[in-house]
Design a protein around this motif. Structure first.
Motif, mmCIF file in Angstrom:
data_model
loop_
_atom_site.group_PDB
_atom_site.id
_atom_site.type_symbol
_atom_site.label_atom_id
_atom_site.label_comp_id
_atom_site.label_asym_id
_atom_site.label_seq_id
_atom_site.Cartn_x
_atom_site.Cartn_y
_atom_site.Cartn_z
ATOM 1 N N ARG A 222 -15.292 -13.137 -3.831
ATOM 2 C CA ARG A 222 -15.193 -11.677 -3.755
ATOM 3 C C ARG A 222 -13.875 -11.257 -3.101
ATOM 4 O O ARG A 222 -13.234 -10.301 -3.528
ATOM 5 C CB ARG A 222 -16.373 -11.115 -2.970
ATOM 6 C CG ARG A 222 -16.329 -9.617 -2.864
ATOM 7 C CD ARG A 222 -17.528 -9.090 -2.141
ATOM 8 N NE ARG A 222 -17.421 -7.645 -2.014
ATOM 9 C CZ ARG A 222 -18.338 -6.905 -1.461
ATOM 10 N NH1 ARG A 222 -19.433 -7.431 -0.993
ATOM 11 N NH2 ARG A 222 -18.164 -5.614 -1.362
ATOM 12 N N HIS A 223 -13.474 -11.984 -2.066
ATOM 13 C CA HIS A 223 -12.217 -11.662 -1.382
ATOM 14 C C HIS A 223 -11.028 -11.829 -2.331
ATOM 15 O O HIS A 223 -10.144 -10.975 -2.384
ATOM 16 C CB HIS A 223 -12.054 -12.564 -0.162
ATOM 17 C CG HIS A 223 -10.777 -12.358 0.575
ATOM 18 N ND1 HIS A 223 -10.522 -11.241 1.328
ATOM 19 C CD2 HIS A 223 -9.668 -13.122 0.651
ATOM 20 C CE1 HIS A 223 -9.301 -11.331 1.831
ATOM 21 N NE2 HIS A 223 -8.766 -12.454 1.442
ATOM 22 N N GLU A 224 -11.005 -12.938 -3.091
ATOM 23 C CA GLU A 224 -9.911 -13.156 -4.036
ATOM 24 C C GLU A 224 -9.912 -12.108 -5.141
ATOM 25 O O GLU A 224 -8.855 -11.654 -5.579
ATOM 26 C CB GLU A 224 -10.016 -14.556 -4.632
ATOM 27 C CG GLU A 224 -9.711 -15.643 -3.631
ATOM 28 C CD GLU A 224 -10.026 -17.028 -4.151
ATOM 29 O OE1 GLU A 224 -10.370 -17.157 -5.336
ATOM 30 O OE2 GLU A 224 -9.921 -17.973 -3.366
ATOM 31 N N ALA A 225 -11.099 -11.697 -5.574
ATOM 32 C CA ALA A 225 -11.182 -10.650 -6.589
ATOM 33 C C ALA A 225 -10.657 -9.323 -6.046
ATOM 34 O O ALA A 225 -9.976 -8.574 -6.756
ATOM 35 C CB ALA A 225 -12.624 -10.490 -7.063
ATOM 36 N N GLN A 226 -10.946 -9.029 -4.773
ATOM 37 C CA GLN A 226 -10.450 -7.800 -4.158
ATOM 38 C C GLN A 226 -8.933 -7.835 -4.027
ATOM 39 O O GLN A 226 -8.254 -6.831 -4.268
ATOM 40 C CB GLN A 226 -11.096 -7.584 -2.788
ATOM 41 C CG GLN A 226 -10.692 -6.287 -2.133
ATOM 42 C CD GLN A 226 -11.153 -5.086 -2.934
ATOM 43 O OE1 GLN A 226 -12.284 -5.042 -3.397
ATOM 44 N NE2 GLN A 226 -10.284 -4.107 -3.092
ATOM 45 N N LEU A 227 -8.375 -8.994 -3.661
ATOM 46 C CA LEU A 227 -6.915 -9.110 -3.569
ATOM 47 C C LEU A 227 -6.267 -8.899 -4.933
ATOM 48 O O LEU A 227 -5.239 -8.229 -5.046
ATOM 49 C CB LEU A 227 -6.515 -10.482 -3.013
ATOM 50 C CG LEU A 227 -6.762 -10.715 -1.535
ATOM 51 C CD1 LEU A 227 -6.384 -12.141 -1.161
ATOM 52 C CD2 LEU A 227 -5.997 -9.728 -0.696
ATOM 53 N N GLU A 228 -6.860 -9.470 -5.982
ATOM 54 C CA GLU A 228 -6.314 -9.296 -7.329
ATOM 55 C C GLU A 228 -6.412 -7.840 -7.769
ATOM 56 O O GLU A 228 -5.483 -7.298 -8.386
ATOM 57 C CB GLU A 228 -7.040 -10.203 -8.317
ATOM 58 C CG GLU A 228 -6.469 -10.182 -9.701
ATOM 59 C CD GLU A 228 -5.029 -10.665 -9.774
ATOM 60 O OE1 GLU A 228 -4.301 -10.200 -10.685
ATOM 61 O OE2 GLU A 228 -4.599 -11.482 -8.938
#
Length: 99
Positions: free
Chosen positions: A53-59
C-alpha cells in the motif's frame, strides 16, 4: 532506571534509525513532497506493516505531480541567459570559423 540508561536507549534508537536510513529500509529524506495523502504516522505505519500500500501511494503521488509545461515558440527567453554568438540572439548562426 538511572538517567544514563535513558540516554543509552535514546542513542540506540537514533543509531538504529541512521542504520535503517543508510541501508534503505526507511526513507527520511523528505525531498520536497508536501501535502501528500499518505503522510504522517499513517505513512510510517503503512511503510512498516503494509509495504504494498505504501509503494502504491508513492507511485500515485509521483503520477499526480505534474511537470512544468514545455515551452512553445514565442514564449521568449524564459529567463535563460543568452551569450554572445548564440544562434537565438538574432544574428543567426554563422559557423564556427569567422573569416
Amino acid at each position: 532506571m538511572e538517567w544514563w540508561g535513558w540516554v543509552l536507549i535514546g542513542v540506540g534508537v537514533v543509531a538504529l534509525g541512521a542504520l535503517a536510513q543508510r541501508a534503505g529500509w526507511i526513507d527520511l529524506r523528505g525531498d520536497g513532497r508536501r501535502g501528500g495523502s499518505g503522510g504522517g504516522l499513517v505513512g510510517i505505519g503503512d511503510e512498516v506493516f503494509n509495504p504494498t500500500r505504501h509503494e502504491a501511494q508513492l507511485e500515485l503521488d509521483r503520477q499526480t505531480t505534474l511537470p512544468a509545461p514545455a515551452p512553445i515558440p514565442g514564449d521568449g527567453d524564459l529567463g535563460v541567459i543568452q551569450t554572445e554568438g548564440d544562434p537565438d540572439a538574432g544574428d543567426g548562426y554563422r559557423g564556427s570559423i569567422r573569416l
